[in-house]
Design a protein around this motif. Structure first.
Motif, PDB file in Angstrom:
ATOM      1  N   PHE A  40      -7.489  -2.486  -1.961  1.00  0.00           N
ATOM      2  CA  PHE A  40      -8.803  -3.016  -2.334  1.00  0.00           C
ATOM      3  C   PHE A  40      -9.911  -2.084  -1.867  1.00  0.00           C
ATOM      4  O   PHE A  40      -9.819  -1.481  -0.795  1.00  0.00           O
ATOM      5  CB  PHE A  40      -9.026  -4.382  -1.661  1.00  0.00           C
ATOM      6  CG  PHE A  40      -8.042  -5.426  -2.097  1.00  0.00           C
ATOM      7  CD1 PHE A  40      -8.285  -6.228  -3.198  1.00  0.00           C
ATOM      8  CD2 PHE A  40      -6.845  -5.592  -1.411  1.00  0.00           C
ATOM      9  CE1 PHE A  40      -7.359  -7.185  -3.604  1.00  0.00           C
ATOM     10  CE2 PHE A  40      -5.917  -6.547  -1.807  1.00  0.00           C
ATOM     11  CZ  PHE A  40      -6.173  -7.345  -2.908  1.00  0.00           C
ATOM     12  N   GLU A  44     -12.324  -5.473  -4.328  1.00  0.00           N
ATOM     13  CA  GLU A  44     -11.801  -5.378  -5.698  1.00  0.00           C
ATOM     14  C   GLU A  44     -10.499  -4.585  -5.681  1.00  0.00           C
ATOM     15  O   GLU A  44     -10.441  -3.511  -5.080  1.00  0.00           O
ATOM     16  CB  GLU A  44     -12.800  -4.623  -6.600  1.00  0.00           C
ATOM     17  CG  GLU A  44     -14.011  -5.426  -7.016  1.00  0.00           C
ATOM     18  CD  GLU A  44     -13.661  -6.554  -7.985  1.00  0.00           C
ATOM     19  OE1 GLU A  44     -12.848  -6.329  -8.891  1.00  0.00           O
ATOM     20  OE2 GLU A  44     -14.203  -7.662  -7.795  1.00  0.00           O
ATOM     21  N   PRO A  45      -9.442  -5.093  -6.349  1.00  0.00           N
ATOM     22  CA  PRO A  45      -8.209  -4.311  -6.379  1.00  0.00           C
ATOM     23  C   PRO A  45      -8.384  -3.000  -7.143  1.00  0.00           C
ATOM     24  O   PRO A  45      -9.088  -2.974  -8.163  1.00  0.00           O
ATOM     25  CB  PRO A  45      -7.211  -5.228  -7.099  1.00  0.00           C
ATOM     26  CG  PRO A  45      -7.996  -6.338  -7.689  1.00  0.00           C
ATOM     27  CD  PRO A  45      -9.352  -6.369  -7.077  1.00  0.00           C
ATOM     28  N   ILE A  46      -7.774  -1.942  -6.611  1.00  0.00           N
ATOM     29  CA  ILE A  46      -7.846  -0.640  -7.306  1.00  0.00           C
ATOM     30  C   ILE A  46      -6.456   0.002  -7.314  1.00  0.00           C
ATOM     31  O   ILE A  46      -5.638  -0.280  -6.451  1.00  0.00           O
ATOM     32  CB  ILE A  46      -8.873   0.346  -6.665  1.00  0.00           C
ATOM     33  CG1 ILE A  46      -8.608   0.497  -5.154  1.00  0.00           C
ATOM     34  CG2 ILE A  46     -10.305  -0.057  -6.949  1.00  0.00           C
ATOM     35  CD1 ILE A  46      -9.330   1.687  -4.546  1.00  0.00           C
ATOM     36  N   PRO A  47      -6.192   0.900  -8.281  1.00  0.00           N
ATOM     37  CA  PRO A  47      -4.879   1.567  -8.311  1.00  0.00           C
ATOM     38  C   PRO A  47      -4.697   2.482  -7.101  1.00  0.00           C
ATOM     39  O   PRO A  47      -5.694   3.045  -6.602  1.00  0.00           O
ATOM     40  CB  PRO A  47      -4.937   2.391  -9.606  1.00  0.00           C
ATOM     41  CG  PRO A  47      -6.075   1.844 -10.404  1.00  0.00           C
ATOM     42  CD  PRO A  47      -7.059   1.307  -9.415  1.00  0.00           C
ATOM     43  N   ASP A  48      -3.455   2.642  -6.667  1.00  0.00           N
ATOM     44  CA  ASP A  48      -3.224   3.500  -5.496  1.00  0.00           C
ATOM     45  C   ASP A  48      -3.280   4.982  -5.850  1.00  0.00           C
ATOM     46  O   ASP A  48      -3.095   5.838  -4.991  1.00  0.00           O
ATOM     47  CB  ASP A  48      -1.906   3.133  -4.789  1.00  0.00           C
ATOM     48  CG  ASP A  48      -0.710   3.151  -5.706  1.00  0.00           C
ATOM     49  OD1 ASP A  48      -0.810   3.759  -6.785  1.00  0.00           O
ATOM     50  OD2 ASP A  48       0.324   2.550  -5.352  1.00  0.00           O
ATOM     51  N   TYR A  50      -6.042   6.207  -6.923  1.00  0.00           N
ATOM     52  CA  TYR A  50      -7.469   6.471  -6.746  1.00  0.00           C
ATOM     53  C   TYR A  50      -7.676   7.668  -5.808  1.00  0.00           C
ATOM     54  O   TYR A  50      -7.037   7.741  -4.746  1.00  0.00           O
ATOM     55  CB  TYR A  50      -8.137   5.209  -6.181  1.00  0.00           C
ATOM     56  CG  TYR A  50      -9.554   5.386  -5.684  1.00  0.00           C
ATOM     57  CD1 TYR A  50     -10.630   5.296  -6.545  1.00  0.00           C
ATOM     58  CD2 TYR A  50      -9.801   5.639  -4.338  1.00  0.00           C
ATOM     59  CE1 TYR A  50     -11.935   5.454  -6.082  1.00  0.00           C
ATOM     60  CE2 TYR A  50     -11.101   5.799  -3.859  1.00  0.00           C
ATOM     61  CZ  TYR A  50     -12.159   5.705  -4.735  1.00  0.00           C
ATOM     62  OH  TYR A  50     -13.438   5.871  -4.266  1.00  0.00           O
TER      63      TYR A  50
ATOM     64  N   GLN B   2     -10.000   5.413 -13.090  1.00  0.00           N
ATOM     65  CA  GLN B   2      -8.829   5.198 -13.944  1.00  0.00           C
ATOM     66  C   GLN B   2      -9.090   4.026 -14.877  1.00  0.00           C
ATOM     67  O   GLN B   2      -9.634   3.011 -14.444  1.00  0.00           O
ATOM     68  CB  GLN B   2      -7.600   4.912 -13.086  1.00  0.00           C
ATOM     69  CG  GLN B   2      -7.148   6.105 -12.290  1.00  0.00           C
ATOM     70  CD  GLN B   2      -7.511   5.989 -10.825  1.00  0.00           C
ATOM     71  OE1 GLN B   2      -8.429   5.261 -10.454  1.00  0.00           O
ATOM     72  NE2 GLN B   2      -6.802   6.715  -9.996  1.00  0.00           N
ATOM     73  N   ALA B  10      -9.424   0.077 -14.475  1.00  0.00           N
ATOM     74  CA  ALA B  10      -8.083  -0.375 -14.082  1.00  0.00           C
ATOM     75  C   ALA B  10      -8.105  -0.956 -12.673  1.00  0.00           C
ATOM     76  O   ALA B  10      -8.845  -0.489 -11.808  1.00  0.00           O
ATOM     77  CB  ALA B  10      -7.106   0.786 -14.141  1.00  0.00           C
ATOM     78  N   ILE B  11      -7.281  -2.003 -12.475  1.00  0.00           N
ATOM     79  CA  ILE B  11      -7.146  -2.557 -11.120  1.00  0.00           C
ATOM     80  C   ILE B  11      -5.759  -2.243 -10.553  1.00  0.00           C
ATOM     81  O   ILE B  11      -5.494  -2.461  -9.380  1.00  0.00           O
ATOM     82  CB  ILE B  11      -7.364  -4.101 -11.095  1.00  0.00           C
ATOM     83  CG1 ILE B  11      -6.307  -4.826 -11.941  1.00  0.00           C
ATOM     84  CG2 ILE B  11      -8.774  -4.475 -11.504  1.00  0.00           C
ATOM     85  CD1 ILE B  11      -6.102  -6.272 -11.553  1.00  0.00           C
ATOM     86  N   PHE B  12      -4.872  -1.739 -11.422  1.00  0.00           N
ATOM     87  CA  PHE B  12      -3.494  -1.542 -10.974  1.00  0.00           C
ATOM     88  C   PHE B  12      -2.830  -0.434 -11.776  1.00  0.00           C
ATOM     89  O   PHE B  12      -3.062  -0.313 -12.983  1.00  0.00           O
ATOM     90  CB  PHE B  12      -2.723  -2.860 -11.161  1.00  0.00           C
ATOM     91  CG  PHE B  12      -1.332  -2.858 -10.598  1.00  0.00           C
ATOM     92  CD1 PHE B  12      -1.126  -2.787  -9.228  1.00  0.00           C
ATOM     93  CD2 PHE B  12      -0.218  -2.926 -11.430  1.00  0.00           C
ATOM     94  CE1 PHE B  12       0.169  -2.783  -8.692  1.00  0.00           C
ATOM     95  CE2 PHE B  12       1.077  -2.925 -10.902  1.00  0.00           C
ATOM     96  CZ  PHE B  12       1.266  -2.849  -9.534  1.00  0.00           C
ATOM     97  N   TYR B  13      -2.010   0.352 -11.086  1.00  0.00           N
ATOM     98  CA  TYR B  13      -1.200   1.356 -11.776  1.00  0.00           C
ATOM     99  C   TYR B  13       0.250   0.904 -11.704  1.00  0.00           C
ATOM    100  O   TYR B  13       0.825   0.813 -10.622  1.00  0.00           O
ATOM    101  CB  TYR B  13      -1.352   2.735 -11.119  1.00  0.00           C
ATOM    102  CG  TYR B  13      -0.489   3.790 -11.769  1.00  0.00           C
ATOM    103  CD1 TYR B  13      -0.587   4.050 -13.133  1.00  0.00           C
ATOM    104  CD2 TYR B  13       0.430   4.522 -11.030  1.00  0.00           C
ATOM    105  CE1 TYR B  13       0.216   5.008 -13.741  1.00  0.00           C
ATOM    106  CE2 TYR B  13       1.238   5.488 -11.618  1.00  0.00           C
ATOM    107  CZ  TYR B  13       1.118   5.720 -12.985  1.00  0.00           C
ATOM    108  OH  TYR B  13       1.918   6.659 -13.582  1.00  0.00           O
TER     109      TYR B  13
END
Lengths: 67, 319
Positions: A40, A44-48, A50, B2, B10-13
């Motif tokens: 987060f 807010e959740p985000i892709p790792d 990032y 992303q 995007a919130i998730f990959y």
């Protein structure tokens, strides 16, 4: 080098990493398995994947706590 | 930044698919996967009465939330939820409180059953008793693993109460990680009998006499990784307890760590293990039927619940 802070299991971990480092790489460096956490930024959740920026404050929430 | 294929942030990959997902597409993908799993294994049918086991954790809350969406418009399927209080103190009180809140919000009937009600004591008292009894004995001479006592008692209560409440199926929140951990545990222990009962729907058809005493279990989240049920619960703002059981430990947790290390190196490996197991399951069942088919099947002499021995595990460990 940039300064980033990771909040993980009630700990505040400050790290110096090179510019362009991803969260996934930071987790690896800190020996935290990415499969066990959600990431987060500002709640807010985000892709790792990032790419970290100087001064970033990131939270890694441990999800494997069930019993 | 992303982006999802729709252009939103995007919130998730999802590494094993190589794609970024925004909030909406992530939620849609989870709900669609659950619907597909239900359809693929024909988990629901007209006339069913489903009992949802809800602990207040992310997985059981997520499965109840998604299935409530699916089942609410259906007049031909009834459902209710239940929680088990193992007597582990504040941890369980808090999570059952969350479960009650969820059920109230969703308008789902909710029941609570406790170890104390069935065995006269909870986990706390039981483990103190075990500690005293095992004193002076060597490791391996006595069962000291809390998860063994807990899972045996929980399975006993779940099966008994849901059967008495005329449930046709028990719906559990087991996710991909839980399933794959169980597959490896059965493999490591060489427990083909237990492996033969695994899969999307617990199948006791091999044990025809016991069939009527066991309520089949369905696991609609078995193809959703644990990390994704957690994210779903978070983005849908579900009432979820993330606390840790005070007795957590044992072999399952070594396997969990091993699988997570493996998944980190080889994304998708948990799915591969599941798919391979699903393909092998008919062969495993055939072997078990040949080898164990003649085994005497009975009901426990003490409590009348189904068992493969004379006394069931719950009576053996809890009396």
């Amino acid at each position: 080098m940039i300064n980033v802070t990771l909040f993980y299991r009630n700990e505040k971990i400050k790290s110096k990493v090179s510019e362009g480092t991803t969260i996934e790489e930071l987790l690896k460096k800190l020996k935290i398995n990415r499969e066990t956490v959600l990431i987060f930024k500002n709640k807010e959740p985000i892709p790792d994947t990032y790419k970290l920026k100087d001064g970033d404050k990131i939270e890694a929430m441990l999800i494997t706590t069930r019993g | 930044m992303q982006k999802c294929h729709c252009g939103k942030k995007a919130i998730f990959y999802r590494r094993y698919e190589g794609r970024y997902l925004c909030k909406n597409h992530f939620v849609q993908s989870i709900e669609s996967k659950v619907r597909k799993t239900i359809a693929k294994y024909r988990m629901l049918k007209s006339g069913d009465r489903i009992a949802f086991g809800i602990s207040g954790g992310k997985d059981s809350t997520t499965v109840l939330y998604i299935l409530n969406k699916i089942l609410k418009p259906r007049r031909d399927i009834e459902y209710f939820a239940f929680s088990i209080d193992e007597g582990t103190g504040e941890y369980r009180k808090k999570s059952i409180g969350m479960a009650k809140k969820t059920c109230k919000e969703l308008g789902v009937e909710h029941h609570v059953f406790s170890f104390k009600q069935f065995f006269g004591k909870g986990m706390k008292e039981k483990m103190e008793e075990v500690k005293k009894q095992s004193k002076g004995k060597q490791t391996g001479q006595y069962v000291t693993e809390p998860c063994t006592y807990c899972s045996v008692a929980r399975r006993y209560i779940i099966n008994k109460v849901t059967r008495e409440m005329k449930a046709t199926k028990i719906c559990l929140g087991h996710n991909l990680d839980d399933e794959v951990q169980s597959i490896l545990m059965n493999y490591i222990r060489g427990d083909l009998m237990r492996a033969s009962r695994a899969g999307p729907i617990t199948d006791y058809s091999l044990e025809k006499e016991k069939g009527e005493l066991f309520v089949p279990r369905i696991k609609p989240l078995r193809e959703i990784p644990e990390r994704e049920t957690a994210l779903y619960a978070y983005v849908k703002k579900l009432n979820v307890c993330y606390d840790k059981c005070p007795y957590v430990g044992g072999m399952r947790f070594f396997i969990r760590d091993f699988l997570n290390d493996l998944e980190e190196r080889c994304p998708g490996v948990k799915f591969s293990i599941l798919r391979t197991f699903d393909r092998m399951l008919p062969a495993i069942r055939e072997i078990v039927e040949k080898e164990e088919g003649s085994e005497r099947l009975s009901v426990c002499k003490k409590c009348g619940e189904p068992t493969s021995g004379e006394i069931c595990k719950a009576c053996e460990l809890w009396e």
